[in-house]
Design a protein around this motif. Structure first.
Motif, short mmCIF file in Angstrom:
data_model
loop_
_atom_site.label_atom_id
_atom_site.label_comp_id
_atom_site.label_asym_id
_atom_site.label_seq_id
_atom_site.Cartn_x
_atom_site.Cartn_y
_atom_site.Cartn_z
N THR A 139 22.82 40.40 -18.80
CA THR A 139 23.95 40.74 -19.65
C THR A 139 23.61 40.49 -21.11
N GLU A 140 24.43 41.09 -21.95
CA GLU A 140 24.23 41.06 -23.40
C GLU A 140 23.92 39.67 -23.93
N GLU A 141 24.67 38.69 -23.45
CA GLU A 141 24.50 37.35 -24.01
C GLU A 141 23.17 36.72 -23.61
N ASP A 142 22.50 37.32 -22.61
CA ASP A 142 21.20 36.78 -22.20
C ASP A 142 20.05 37.60 -22.76
N ILE A 143 20.34 38.48 -23.69
CA ILE A 143 19.27 39.25 -24.34
C ILE A 143 19.11 38.67 -25.73
N ARG A 144 17.89 38.25 -26.06
CA ARG A 144 17.72 37.54 -27.33
C ARG A 144 17.96 38.45 -28.53
N GLU A 145 18.24 37.83 -29.64
CA GLU A 145 18.63 38.53 -30.87
C GLU A 145 17.61 39.56 -31.30
N GLU A 146 16.37 39.30 -30.94
CA GLU A 146 15.28 40.19 -31.36
C GLU A 146 15.53 41.63 -30.95
N PHE A 147 16.16 41.81 -29.80
CA PHE A 147 16.35 43.16 -29.28
C PHE A 147 17.69 43.71 -29.72
N SER A 148 17.67 44.93 -30.21
CA SER A 148 18.95 45.55 -30.54
C SER A 148 19.06 46.87 -29.81
N TYR A 181 16.37 49.46 -25.93
CA TYR A 181 16.47 48.16 -26.57
C TYR A 181 15.16 47.99 -27.35
N ALA A 182 15.28 48.03 -28.65
CA ALA A 182 14.06 47.94 -29.45
C ALA A 182 13.97 46.58 -30.12
N SER A 183 12.73 46.12 -30.21
CA SER A 183 12.53 44.83 -30.86
C SER A 183 12.56 45.02 -32.37
N THR A 184 13.23 44.12 -33.03
CA THR A 184 13.29 44.21 -34.49
C THR A 184 12.04 43.62 -35.13
N ILE A 185 11.26 42.91 -34.33
CA ILE A 185 10.05 42.29 -34.89
C ILE A 185 8.86 43.24 -34.79
N ASP A 186 8.71 43.84 -33.64
CA ASP A 186 7.60 44.77 -33.44
C ASP A 186 8.15 46.07 -32.87
N LYS A 236 9.39 48.06 -26.86
CA LYS A 236 10.63 48.78 -26.53
C LYS A 236 10.96 48.60 -25.06
N ILE A 237 12.22 48.61 -24.79
CA ILE A 237 12.65 48.60 -23.39
C ILE A 237 13.52 49.83 -23.17
N GLU A 238 13.01 50.74 -22.31
CA GLU A 238 13.76 51.96 -22.02
C GLU A 238 13.90 52.08 -20.51
N GLY A 287 10.12 40.27 -21.71
CA GLY A 287 10.21 41.57 -22.39
C GLY A 287 9.42 42.61 -21.63
N SER A 288 9.04 43.66 -22.31
CA SER A 288 8.30 44.73 -21.67
C SER A 288 6.91 44.24 -21.27
N VAL A 289 6.57 44.44 -20.01
CA VAL A 289 5.31 43.92 -19.49
C VAL A 289 4.12 44.55 -20.18
N SER A 290 4.22 45.84 -20.46
CA SER A 290 3.07 46.50 -21.07
C SER A 290 2.81 45.97 -22.47
N TRP A 291 3.86 45.58 -23.17
CA TRP A 291 3.66 45.03 -24.49
C TRP A 291 3.17 43.59 -24.39
N LEU A 292 3.72 42.84 -23.45
CA LEU A 292 3.36 41.43 -23.32
C LEU A 292 1.92 41.26 -22.85
N ASP A 293 1.46 42.23 -22.03
CA ASP A 293 0.12 42.06 -21.45
C ASP A 293 -0.97 42.69 -22.28
N LYS A 294 -0.61 43.19 -23.45
CA LYS A 294 -1.64 43.78 -24.31
C LYS A 294 -2.67 42.71 -24.62
#
Lengths: 220, 482
Positions: free
Chosen positions: A112-121, A131-136, A140-142, A171-178
């Motif tokens: 739920t929304e409250e469990d998604i960190r601020e980074e993602f909008s 849900y895109a990360s504001t940092i990088d 992305k989460i699609e 977060g997105s596994v493909s981004w995390l595992d880079k």
């Protein structure tokens, strides 16, 4: 991914006398009826099993219906999500209030929304929700993305997981595992303008595609 | 929400997120003891009689607000809200409210595992039209509404299944539990079965289709057994064949007695006949639905797969039901649509059942009777195929002639060969005589073979030879069946 284990078990399966002419079929029927259900004794959801009988003899129970017990050696594949475990699942629906995920093809999970960190909008880009990360901006989460999240709670009856994307290693596994150098490379470019070297970004994209492939292979 | 209620004209100006925020605050405040806004929300949901456009707009707004706040609904503190949602019937509302309600139910079901059963149950209950709607259902606008509702419910169920993979197995269970009894109104059973068949043919067909087919056969058999043979006979007393049957009916009353009485004892009352007709009408409509469905399965190439399930459900319900009268025609119709695959599959299964020692005596005898009458009546089977089957049966009998079952087959076979596959006017009493021998035996225990021949004028046997009887009685099926 955590939450999966293989257990060796010694089981006794009690069969109705009518099944005595085809005991192995009956045993598989019994074990089969336990699939995708949470079992307290095993402390997990049974996903797969392989079983064999040690002994040709079975004990007959006294009583009105003389059930007989067959001893088995079994290997069980169990799914046992516990709070704070890291799980991976595929996103099937994105909304402003929740992300719906399916884990291992059978267990539904929601964040739920409250469990998604601020980074993602939450944004709607080109009619696609994301849900895109504001940092990088590459993070992305699609719909269709495989994400890693932390378990908040697990409902044993309905096999529903409530998850959280608050911790930083989710977060997105493909981004995390880079690979590590790519991550630092993108971090350096964070402060720069959008006009980057085309050939450089092309190379980075190719490597990202390759790492995506390998990470999705390892998940199988 | 109170403030929003006053300014309903400006509702369109409020964004979805603001709306959800309002609702969330209302829900949260219940936990703190303040239920004003919450009560206002719940109060609106009970309003369902002839809603004006403003009321509709209000209700839609509330439902949409709730959709955005499902994760804040607590199963304990918001119990009243949950039961209000589940008691709302789509049949009472127009398309706008329907859409909003469906959206809410799907959101609720997918938000948390504990609401899945509740929501599926609510959706399945919408398969049953309310009693006050039954008259309207006979009109075109009623039918249109029914289609609107069934369509929406199905897409909602699919929507839930997409996000909750285990939902279809819960759905199967709930559909089985909620099926209307044989005593419910016509329209209620019919719409429910229609919805079940839609599920079978729809996206979730692979997952829930088998259960739907089994449930269909169960419904048919349940209604079938409610109709007594005597009620059918009274319908058309002029048929010659009936005279003999009436005598037989008399004997059926004294099932357990070994010696047969000569006086027919007719037990009927006006009420029994009436009830029989009511049930027969329901069965009639359901048979039409079943036939239509099989027809569309055939057109889309699915019949062979569906037939497998049909055959299995036939085996576990109709085959061992005592004197099923009409339900078996579903099999007959399916076989007629596809004689090569389904027709032959049916025969081989029946042969397998009667030839195997695993199955109980009753089943095997029943299988013989069905097989015999099927081969006699199925004009769509080629003569050579029938001959092949009969030859194999003769071979079997030769080996097992000591056995009682062998005896039945032996008595039936000469008749088959005599009648020839192409004849239509089979002396039914002869045929019945042979077939009845099987049934009598089942009830009365061990007989010497001589007695069997004598007791042949026993109760009527339900099965395909009843085709003569069947057609006049049931105009719908006259049209549809072969």
């Amino acid at each position: 991914m955590e939450g999966l284990k293989v257990s060796d078990a010694e089981l006794v399966v009690y069969l109705h006398p009518s099944k005595s002419n085809n005991a192995s079929q009956a045993i598989f029927g019994e074990l089969g009826s336990m699939l995708f259900k949470f079992n307290e004794t095993f402390d997990g959801v049974l996903l797969a099993y392989s079983a064999s009988t040690k002994n040709k003899l079975a004990k007959i129970l006294p009583g009105l219906n003389p059930y007989f017990g067959v001893r088995l050696q079994a290997r069980l594949l169990l799914f046992y999500p516990k709070p704070d475990m890291l799980l991976e699942g595929k996103v099937v629906k994105l909304g402003e209030q929740t992300i719906h995920i399916i884990v291992l093809g059978f267990s539904s999970a929601t964040i739920t929304e409250e469990d998604i960190r601020e980074e993602f909008s939450y944004k709607v880009k080109h009619r696609k929700e994301v849900y895109a990360s504001t940092i990088d901006k590459h993070h992305k989460i699609e719909i269709g993305t495989v994400i890693r999240f932390v378990v908040k709670s697990f409902d044993e009856e309905t096999l529903h997981i409530s998850g959280s994307l608050v911790p930083p290693h989710t977060g997105s596994v493909s981004w995390l595992d880079k690979p590590a150098e790519e991550a630092s490379h993108t971090k350096k470019r964070k402060g720069y303008e959008m006009e980057t070297d085309d050939s450089l970004s092309l190379k980075a994209d190719n490597r990202m595609k390759k790492s995506k492939k390998s990470s999705s292979d390892s998940l199988r | 929400m109170g403030a929003v209620g006053d300014e309903h004209a400006e509702m369109e100006d409020i964004s979805d997120s603001e709306l959800s925020h309002h609702v969330r605050e209302a829900l949260k405040s219940v936990l703190l003891g303040d239920t004003d806004d919450y009560d206002h929300i719940v109060g609106n949901m009970h309003n369902n009689k002839r809603l004006g456009p403003d009321e509709v707009a209000m209700l839609v707004t509330i439902l949409r607000g709730l959709s955005g706040a499902v994760s804040y609904i607590d199963v304990v503190h918001h119990r009243i809200l949950l039961s209000s949602i589940c008691n709302m019937s789509l049949w009472n509302y127009g398309p706008d409210v329907m859409d909003a309600l469906i959206e809410l139910v799907v959101a609720l079901a997918t938000s948390n595992g504990k609401y899945v059963d509740l929501c599926l149950d609510m959706l399945v209950c919408n398969f049953i039209p309310p009693i006050n709607f039954l008259e309207i259902l006979k009109q075109p606008r009623g039918l249109a509404k029914k289609d609107q509702i069934l369509g929406r419910v199905h897409s909602a169920l699919k929507g839930i299944a997409d996000l909750v993979p285990l939902a279809p197995s819960r759905l199967e269970q709930i559909v089985r539990e909620r099926v209307p009894s044989a005593h419910s109104k016509d329209a209620q059973i019919v719409v429910y079965v229609e919805a079940m068949l839609l599920l079978e043919g729809g996206d979730m067909g692979e997952l829930v289709g088998n259960t739907m087919i089994f449930e269909l056969m169960n419904r048919l058999i349940d209604l079938d057994v409610e109709i007594g043979w005597d009620e059918i006979l009274l319908d058309d007393p002029n048929k010659g064949i009936f005279e003999m049957e009436l005598e037989d009916m008399a004997r059926s009353v004294n099932e357990t007695e070994i010696d047969m009485e000569d006086e027919p004892v007719r037990e009927y009352s006006g009420r029994k006949v009436l009830w029989g007709n009511v049930v027969a009408q329901k069965l009639d409509t359901l048979m039409v639905l079943a036939f239509d469905h099989l027809g569309s399965c055939f057109k889309s190439g699915r019949l062979v797969k569906v037939f497998e399930t049909l055959l299995q459900s036939f085996q576990s319900t109709v085959l061992n039901a005592y004197k099923s009268k009409f339900a078996q025609f579903v099999m007959f119709y399916a076989c007629s649509l596809d004689p090569e695959d389904c027709g032959t599959q049916f025969v081989s299964r029946l042969v397998e059942i009667f030839g195997s020692t695993v199955y109980p005596q009753d089943w095997r005898m029943s299988a013989v009777c069905y097989l015999a009458s099927y081969l006699a009546r199925a004009k769509f089977l080629s003569a050579s195929y029938v001959t092949t089957v009969l030859e194999s049966l003769v071979g079997w009998c030769y080996n097992y002639c000591e056995n009682q079952i062998g005896y039945y087959v032996c008595t039936l076979l000469p008749f088959e060969i005599d009648s020839g596959h192409s004849s239509t006017q089979i002396p039914a009493d002869e045929f019945l005589r042979q077939a009845k021998a099987a049934h009598l035996f089942r009830v009365s225990g061990n007989f010497a073979f001589n007695d069997l021949l004598e007791s042949e004028l026993s109760r009527a046997f339900g099965g395909f030879e009843r085709l003569d009887l069947f057609f006049p009685f049931d105009p719908y099926l006259l049209r549809k069946s072969d």
